[in-house]
Scaffold this active site. Structure first.
Site, short mmCIF file in Angstrom:
data_model
loop_
_atom_site.label_atom_id
_atom_site.label_comp_id
_atom_site.label_asym_id
_atom_site.label_seq_id
_atom_site.Cartn_x
_atom_site.Cartn_y
_atom_site.Cartn_z
CG HIS B 34 103.52 12.24 9.10
ND1 HIS B 34 102.60 11.45 9.75
CD2 HIS B 34 102.82 13.32 8.67
CE1 HIS B 34 101.42 12.02 9.73
NE2 HIS B 34 101.51 13.16 9.08
CG HIS B 92 95.85 13.93 13.96
ND1 HIS B 92 95.55 15.16 14.47
CD2 HIS B 92 96.60 14.16 12.86
CE1 HIS B 92 96.09 16.10 13.70
NE2 HIS B 92 96.72 15.52 12.72
#
Lengths: 228, 736
Positions: B34, B92
């Site tokens: 990430h 998200h």
């Protein structure tokens, strides 16, 4: 010399304050943002309580801002005849602070709604509606989750008897119908007057219908001319 | 997900000792997929990110691009104004599955703070959302929660959500995607970056108190979602407070306006540790941070928790020592917490902590910042080239009316009014073209060279289509880029720059990685061809669930510019000829039906139609046509094909009488991009404008009666606006 300026109050969480200033300035009206903790500037020519989410709308929409010291000053100015306009969250603050009757609560849909509505002018003899005739239909945008006007039956009857309804939601032809009522407001009430006709609150946003370059109509200018 | 043994070895080698618990956790997060893009960075060099208007490219919180001086957009030497925009996009995904409302809300908060970090004020948002089949209750539950979360947060902070997309596709069943893009506005003199400037300056944290929320979010975002993720992973999802974010936006605006900020970064993935170490690494300096000085919301937090918590609504600033009091005062005005947590040093990233007097002050992190921020080794992964499916069309083909009703009534092509009605898309009084059209148009009056002249109309389009990239990752991604650019040109604007959000499954699976490579190269090639720099982006991998990997999904958020804020609508006016430009099927080419909503609904497979190449002249001609006085309407043709484009243009007052020659299904339902429907009272002017650039076909006339009369080959169809509205309201009907 004291500058004659409209004060647009900014609470923490206000978000239509700059828009109100931009719209007023477009009409040639001098306006400035007043941070709530600094109080009102001396002798404002008018007061706008703008939309937004003051204090995050925690507790109830408008409830905390209504109890802030600057609203005491606004009530005093209103009592002296200074034009005061509450828009959206400003309408919620106005009703919570006792400036205007009734209350604004959760939409019938229980959702936030951002869309164009039609409103019928119920009183044309106020500074906010002097540009219109009674029965005129104006097109304005709404953007709220808690805009359903409510008042107890006897209070509602009294405010109707006292002729304090300023706008009602209607269809394009000016008929007040349930289908044209976007949020379930009692009697389709979109805006009401305070004790004087120089004090008004409404859920639709006149400042969003004032700039011709946005192609969203300019009916809001008529309301804002109260400050010109 | 603990630090991998091979990573740990590298850390031990570099530090010359075992890492502390705090260091180990910091490396685990900062070196996660990430944060470190370990599987994607080797591919991302494919993107052309430079251009004459690009001020800050990829790598900072958001990209910064100078707006052309209005009216010079298509000059040989475009001139650039000192009005800048920022562009950023963020995913998200995993948080939105576990907790759709808060997960989506905090996604908005994060990208808005990325905007603020550059000194900009946020002026527009776009959300691209992807869910499993609309028919499934669980998909609708996630959809409802995500939209409510975005609505709650975005509305409250006063940033209009003006654009975006929603798609439903099987592969998102256990792993929805929530991609949020933000555009900010700043003057040249307000630009701030994340790179710290000067040893001796203070590091100041402003905003929310730090709590134990969102611990390990970055490493959580780099895992597959297990079946029980909804309950097990809730502690890794942060809860947002938009009221505090709004205060932070205004405080940031004042801090930047008073020139009190030397460098800024928002606290996102990996919290304070991530933000501060990256600021130091970018400035090639060091820092010493006393973690116990961080203002906290919960008692007895340990060093590791303070360092890594992903509590929302926090910014880290580099401030000159003499400015610290002024920063405190502004934070105080907005009721925001403020703590001086340390200072910039010459080298090394050092964090100390005094948990109790008896133990005294301990050093919990002592590492080179560059090694933390950039030391993660890159993955070299195997891939398998994706193959296009064979042709297998529904047999017998559905009749035209049934096909029309199915495709126009599909949730994918249907009206998204139920969604955007919940977003305040007008706050800020800049929105000149509202959601529901091809692109939004945002008024940037600040770029006007003189007061009386028009400023910039900023066209903003965002989206991707999983049907396309599932069948053909490379050509599908090219189509996504061209389609967004066509949306912008259809409103008379010229593409300026784009940011991408690349979503994929587990890259360790060669077929998944092959598809992911395809979308990266496809976006990169088409954007380069369009001369649109890709100035930033975000990568989200490991989007897998019980349902398998998500379709490779290359969300692109593109902006374009024009002088002024006028644009033709996408609805018929009822008074002109109806033209289609760029349509090769009308030209007689056998355009395949692969990737279409038609096949998605009726079953069957086909190759994806290859998008045209060299499209800049076409887009420029389309933008010119959009601004012709005689032009009444312009609408991009894409999702659902020509059938959907025509249906969308019908209003209560205007429709069209359209006749096409050939195979009705192919003509009406293929989704080859690079086409537009135009209504004009001067068809010869359109023909002249696109002469030699794209084919143009006059297919009928617009009529003042709210009916679509359609003849294609030997089939015909007549539908009125009431039928079309009923078909197109499927989302509204189901969700209310």
């Amino acid at each position: 010399m004291v500058a004659v300026t409209v004060a647009v109050i900014r609470f923490g969480g206000s978000n239509c304050d700059r828009d109100a200033v931009r719209a007023l300035e477009h009409l040639g009206v001098d306006a400035e943002i007043a941070w709530h903790e600094d109080g009102l500037p001396a002798d404002p020519s008018g007061v706008v309580i703008p939309g937004g989410f003051s204090y995050g709308d925690y507790l109830r929409a408008g409830a905390m801002a209504a109890r802030s010291p600057v609203m005491t000053e606004v009530r005093e100015a209103a009592a002296e005849g200074t034009p005061v306009l509450g828009v959206c969250n400003g309408a919620q603050i106005g009703s919570e602070s006792g400036l205007t009757p009734g209350a604004f609560t959760t939409n019938r849909s229980a959702r936030f709604q951002c869309e164009q509505v039609h409103c019928r002018v119920e009183r044309a003899d106020t500074p906010f509606t002097a540009a219109f005739d009674e029965g005129d239909v104006v097109r304005l945008p709404i953007a709220h989750g808690e805009g359903r006007f409510e008042a107890e039956d006897d209070r509602y009857e009294r405010l109707v008897a006292e002729d304090r309804v300023l706008f009602r939601y209607c269809d394009a032809d000016g008929t007040v119908t349930d289908a044209a009522n976007p949020n379930g407001s009692k009697g389709g009430v979109a805006g009401v007057l305070g004790e004087r006709e120089t004090v008004a609150v409404l859920m639709p946003h006149p400042e969003r219908a004032a700039l011709p370059d946005l192609h969203g109509g300019t009916d809001g200018r008529g309301l804002l001319r109260a400050f010109a | 997900m603990p630090l991998a043994p091979s990573d740990r070895e590298l850390v031990v080698d570099e530090l010359g000792r075992d890492p502390t618990a705090a260091e180990e956790a910091l490396f685990e997060n900062l070196w996660s997929e990430h944060c470190a893009y370990r599987s994607s960075r080797p591919l991302l060099s494919a993107f052309a990110s430079e251009g004459p208007g690009v001020v800050v490219g990829p790598g900072d919180d958001a990209a910064v691009v100078a707006l052309p001086v209005p009216g010079t957009e298509t000059d040989d030497q475009t001139r650039y104004s000192d009005t800048y925009i920022t562009m950023g996009v963020e995913s998200h995904n995993h948080p939105s599955y576990v907790d759709p409302f808060d997960g989506a809300a905090t996604g908005v908060g994060g990208i808005v703070r990325d905007t603020m970090s550059m000194g900009a004020y946020p002026i527009a948002l776009a959300d691209s959302l992807y869910f499993g089949d609309f028919d499934r209750e669980h998909s609708r539950y996630l959809f409802e929660g995500v939209v409510e979360g975005i609505s709650h947060y975005g509305n409250c902070i006063g940033v209009p959500t003006v654009s975006g997309s929603v798609a439903f596709h099987d592969s998102y069943e256990g792993n929805p995607l929530v991609n949020v893009a933000c555009v900010g506005l700043l003057g040249e003199d307000r630009l701030v970056t994340a790179a710290v400037q000067e040893p001796g300056n203070k590091l100041v944290l402003v905003g929310n108190g730090t709590g134990r929320d969102g611990l390990g979010g970055a490493s959580f975002a780099s895992e597959d979602l297990a079946e029980d993720a909804e309950t097990e992973d809730r502690p890794a999802v942060q809860v947002g407070d938009p009221y505090t974010e709004k205060l932070l936006i205004e405080a940031n605006e004042e801090l930047v306006g008073d020139d009190l900020v030397r460098a800024a970064r928002d606290l996102g993935a990996a919290g304070l540790g991530g933000a501060s170490s990256e600021m130091i690494a970018k400035g090639d300096l060091g820092a010493e941070i006393e973690l116990d000085r961080v203002h906290q919301r919960e008692p007895k937090m340990n060093a590791l928790e303070i360092l890594l918590a992903e509590s929302q609504e926090r910014m880290c600033y580099e401030v000159r020592p003499e400015d610290v009091d002024a920063v405190r005062e502004i934070a105080g005005k907005y009721d925001l917490g403020c703590s001086v947590i340390g200072e910039v040093t010459e080298d090394r990233y050092v964090c100390t902590f005094e948990g109790s007097e008896s133990r005294g002050r301990e050093t919990v992190v002592d590492a080179p910042a560059g090694f933390l921020a950039d030391g993660a080794p890159m993955n070299d992964l195997d891939h398998v080239e994706p193959e296009q499916p064979a042709t297998d069309l529904p047999d017998p083909a559905p009749d035209l009316r049934a096909a029309f009703e199915t495709v126009v009534g599909s949730p994918n092509t249907a009206s998204k009014r139920w969604v955007y009605r919940q977003y305040d898309h007008e706050v800020g009084t800049r929105t000149a073209l509202r959601p529901g059209d091809d692109a939004a148009l945002v008024a940037v009056r600040e770029s006007a060279p003189v007061d009386a002249a028009p400023g910039t109309g900023l066209a903003f389009s965002a989206g991707a289509d999983p049907n396309w990239t599932d069948v053909a990752p490379y050509d599908g991604a090219r189509a996504v880029a061209l389609e967004n650019a066509t949306n912008i040109a259809a409103k008379g604007a010229h593409p300026l720059a784009a940011v991408d959000c690349l979503n994929g499954g587990n890259p360790e699976k060669p077929d998944v990685y092959g598809g992911f490579r395809g979308i990266v190269d496809g976006l990169a090639d088409e954007c380069a061809d369009l001369d649109v720099p890709v100035v930033g982006g975000n990568v989200s991998l490991y989007n897998d669930s019980e349902a398998g990997p998500v379709a490779p999904t290359p969300t692109l958020a593109m902006v374009g510019t024009k002088a002024g804020y006028d644009a033709p609508p996408a609805a018929f006016a009822g008074e002109g000829a109806v033209l289609v430009v760029g349509d090769r099927a009308l030209e007689g080419e056998a355009v395949p039906l692969g990737g279409s909503e038609y096949l998605a609904r009726h079953g069957g497979t086909d190759a994806f139609p290859e998008p045209p190449r060299n499209n800049t002249a076409f887009l420029r001609a389309l933008a010119d046509v959009a601004d012709h006085d005689a032009t009444r309407a312009v609408h991009d043709v894409s999702h659902g094909g020509l059938a959907v484009a025509l249906a969308e243009m019908v209003t209560g007052d205007a429709g069209a009488d359209v006749s096409l020659g050939g195979d009705a299904h192919r003509l009406l339902f293929n989704e080859r991009v690079g086409r537009a429907v135009i209504e004009t009272t001067a068809p010869e002017a359109v023909a002249a404008a696109v002469d030699g650039v794209a084919p143009v076909h006059e297919v009928g006339t617009s009529t003042p009666d709210g009916t679509l009369d359609l003849t294609a080959g030997d089939e015909s169809l007549s539908v009125d606006v009431a039928d079309i509205r009923e078909l197109r309201s499927v989302i509204e009907r189901q969700m209310e």
